[in-house]
Design a protein around this motif. Structure first.
Motif, PDB file in Angstrom:
ATOM      1  N   GLY A  12       0.841  -1.193   0.000  1.00  0.00           N
ATOM      2  CA  GLY A  12       0.000   0.000   0.000  1.00  0.00           C
ATOM      3  C   GLY A  12       0.871   1.234   0.000  1.00  0.00           C
ATOM      4  N   ALA A  13       0.279   2.358  -0.328  1.00  0.00           N
ATOM      5  CA  ALA A  13       1.032   3.612  -0.327  1.00  0.00           C
ATOM      6  C   ALA A  13       1.367   4.009   1.101  1.00  0.00           C
ATOM      7  N   PRO A  14       2.608   4.398   1.387  1.00  0.00           N
ATOM      8  CA  PRO A  14       2.971   4.804   2.752  1.00  0.00           C
ATOM      9  C   PRO A  14       2.211   6.056   3.174  1.00  0.00           C
ATOM     10  N   ALA A  15       1.942   6.163   4.465  1.00  0.00           N
ATOM     11  CA  ALA A  15       1.334   7.376   5.013  1.00  0.00           C
ATOM     12  C   ALA A  15       2.373   8.493   5.013  1.00  0.00           C
ATOM     13  N   LEU A  16       1.964   9.684   4.550  1.00  0.00           N
ATOM     14  CA  LEU A  16       2.927  10.763   4.378  1.00  0.00           C
ATOM     15  C   LEU A  16       3.331  11.427   5.691  1.00  0.00           C
ATOM     16  N   ALA A  17       2.406  11.568   6.635  1.00  0.00           N
ATOM     17  CA  ALA A  17       2.720  12.309   7.867  1.00  0.00           C
ATOM     18  C   ALA A  17       3.908  11.711   8.617  1.00  0.00           C
ATOM     19  N   PRO A  18       3.953  10.394   8.850  1.00  0.00           N
ATOM     20  CA  PRO A  18       5.135   9.838   9.539  1.00  0.00           C
ATOM     21  C   PRO A  18       6.429  10.024   8.750  1.00  0.00           C
ATOM     22  N   LEU A  19       6.328   9.998   7.412  1.00  0.00           N
ATOM     23  CA  LEU A  19       7.532  10.185   6.603  1.00  0.00           C
ATOM     24  C   LEU A  19       8.048  11.617   6.727  1.00  0.00           C
ATOM     25  N   LEU A  20       7.130  12.588   6.736  1.00  0.00           N
ATOM     26  CA  LEU A  20       7.539  13.980   6.925  1.00  0.00           C
ATOM     27  C   LEU A  20       8.213  14.161   8.279  1.00  0.00           C
ATOM     28  N   ALA A  21       7.631  13.545   9.316  1.00  0.00           N
ATOM     29  CA  ALA A  21       8.210  13.660  10.655  1.00  0.00           C
ATOM     30  C   ALA A  21       9.592  13.015  10.707  1.00  0.00           C
ATOM     31  N   PRO A  82       4.068   9.578  -2.258  1.00  0.00           N
ATOM     32  CA  PRO A  82       4.385   8.889  -0.994  1.00  0.00           C
ATOM     33  C   PRO A  82       5.586   7.954  -1.104  1.00  0.00           C
ATOM     34  N   LEU A  83       5.758   7.295  -2.247  1.00  0.00           N
ATOM     35  CA  LEU A  83       6.907   6.412  -2.427  1.00  0.00           C
ATOM     36  C   LEU A  83       8.194   7.229  -2.506  1.00  0.00           C
ATOM     37  N   MET A  85       8.656  10.098  -1.094  1.00  0.00           N
ATOM     38  CA  MET A  85       8.915  10.593   0.244  1.00  0.00           C
ATOM     39  C   MET A  85       9.521   9.506   1.130  1.00  0.00           C
ATOM     40  N   ARG A  86       9.109   8.268   0.931  1.00  0.00           N
ATOM     41  CA  ARG A  86       9.703   7.178   1.716  1.00  0.00           C
ATOM     42  C   ARG A  86      11.199   7.080   1.442  1.00  0.00           C
ATOM     43  N   LEU A  87      11.577   7.249   0.181  1.00  0.00           N
ATOM     44  CA  LEU A  87      13.005   7.208  -0.155  1.00  0.00           C
ATOM     45  C   LEU A  87      13.740   8.428   0.393  1.00  0.00           C
ATOM     46  N   MET A  88      13.158   9.611   0.219  1.00  0.00           N
ATOM     47  CA  MET A  88      13.864  10.836   0.574  1.00  0.00           C
ATOM     48  C   MET A  88      13.878  11.107   2.075  1.00  0.00           C
ATOM     49  N   THR A 160      -5.033   3.389  -1.759  1.00  0.00           N
ATOM     50  CA  THR A 160      -3.800   2.693  -1.447  1.00  0.00           C
ATOM     51  C   THR A 160      -3.639   1.415  -2.234  1.00  0.00           C
ATOM     52  N   GLY A 161      -4.698   0.696  -2.522  1.00  0.00           N
ATOM     53  CA  GLY A 161      -4.591  -0.541  -3.278  1.00  0.00           C
ATOM     54  C   GLY A 161      -3.937  -1.633  -2.454  1.00  0.00           C
ATOM     55  N   THR A 162      -3.825  -2.812  -3.060  1.00  0.00           N
ATOM     56  CA  THR A 162      -3.161  -3.933  -2.411  1.00  0.00           C
ATOM     57  C   THR A 162      -2.235  -4.579  -3.407  1.00  0.00           C
TER      58      THR A 162
END
Length: 313
Positions: A12-21, A82-83, A85-88, A160-162
């Protein structure tokens, strides 16, 4: 990236808020430089279906017509963000997320993308490069098309999909983009390339004037998921050195393309020049396949770009 580059498949697509934090917390530990190592993993999200309610909200805030079956040319960037952001935001990404500036984007769309389709996203960091003001990272997003489904089923499934088979293994992307992000820092003569001073482009014919409300950043954030605090409120923007909230750069490009239009198979290039402070008024100009957004008085250039057919005639 080669076929041997490791891939991580997401469910699924990662949640953005935790990645920003996470990115904010790790930013002071980063020491950006153009020869630093960077994450080599490709993030893959298969079986992605479009949340039609969020799509409609995006279309409304950006000025696209709602209800059409084809995705706006800029919308896959929202899906892949979101993907990216997960990398960055990870420890192995050498540039600090805080202060990172989106400087440009190129988009290639090879065919219309139905809103009721199933897609596979792939996002990876292509590399780092020296810039006269610091270090620039290139992040690539690719979208391959899979099976289609009815509009009602797509809406119920959500954004988000599966994970699951999409039948796109080895397929060429139907859409891809390359975004550059700049981390400003002091540079040495060896790392700073010589760049000739560019003459400011003459303004394009002004075709429209748009008043922008102070809540624009919050409305785009709700539709896109990008809740960077510099876009949401003057108080949070001041924490990062902005006197007022600023519009999302990708909103400025999307708003221009909603007005300009793009062919079914399109090539788009845009460069972000200066932030748009909110509230405010901007002027849209276009001509000869080029578009731009300037301040209300027509002097300050905020974004410039061009759009044409793919492949070029």
């Amino acid at each position: 990236m080669t076929a041997t580059t490791p891939a991580a498949t997401l469910t699924g697509a990662p949640a953005l808020a935790p990645l920003l934090a996470r990115g904010a917390l790790l930013s002071p530990l980063k020491r950006p430089r153009p020869d630093a190592d960077f994450p080599r993993t490709r993030l893959v999200l298969p079986g992605l279906r479009i949340d039609l309610a969020r799509l409609a909200a995006y279309e409304r805030v950006c000025g696209f017509a709602t209800g059409a079956d084809a995705l706006p040319v800029t919308y896959p960037h929202v899906l892949g963000f979101p993907l990216a952001m997960r990398l960055m935001s990870g420890r192995d990404f050498p540039l600090p997320l805080l202060g990172l500036v989106h400087t440009s984007i190129t988009v290639t769309r090879r065919a219309p993308m139905p809103a009721t389709g199933t897609y596979e996203l792939t996002v990876y960091v292509e590399g780092l490069a020296p810039h006269r003001r610091g270090t620039e990272a290139s992040v690539v997003t690719e979208v391959c098309a899979g099976a289609t489904a009815g509009r009602g089923a797509a809406s119920a499934r959500g954004a988000t999909g599966t994970a699951g088979a999409t039948g796109v293994a080895g397929a060429d992307p139907v859409w891809e983009s390359r975004s550059t992000y700049l981390a400003r820092h002091s540079t040495t003569a060896a790392h700073a390339p010589e760049e000739p001073a560019a003459e400011p482009p003459a303004p394009l014919p002004a075709l429209a004037e748009w008043p922008l409300g102070g809540d624009l950043g919050r409305r785009y954030a709700a539709a896109s998921g990008d809740r960077n605090p510099i876009h949401l409120h003057p108080l949070t923007a001041r924490l990062f050195g902005f006197p007022r909230a600023i519009a999302h750069g990708m909103w400025t490009v999307a708003r221009c393309l909603a007005e300009h239009g793009a062919p079914d198979a399109a090539a788009v290039r845009a460069r972000f020049r200066a932030p748009v402070q909110l509230p405010g008024t901007v002027t849209y100009g276009a001509g000869g396949g080029r578009f731009e957004m300037r301040g209300g008085d027509g002097r300050r250039l905020h974004v410039s770009g061009e759009v044409g057919p793919y492949p070029a005639a």
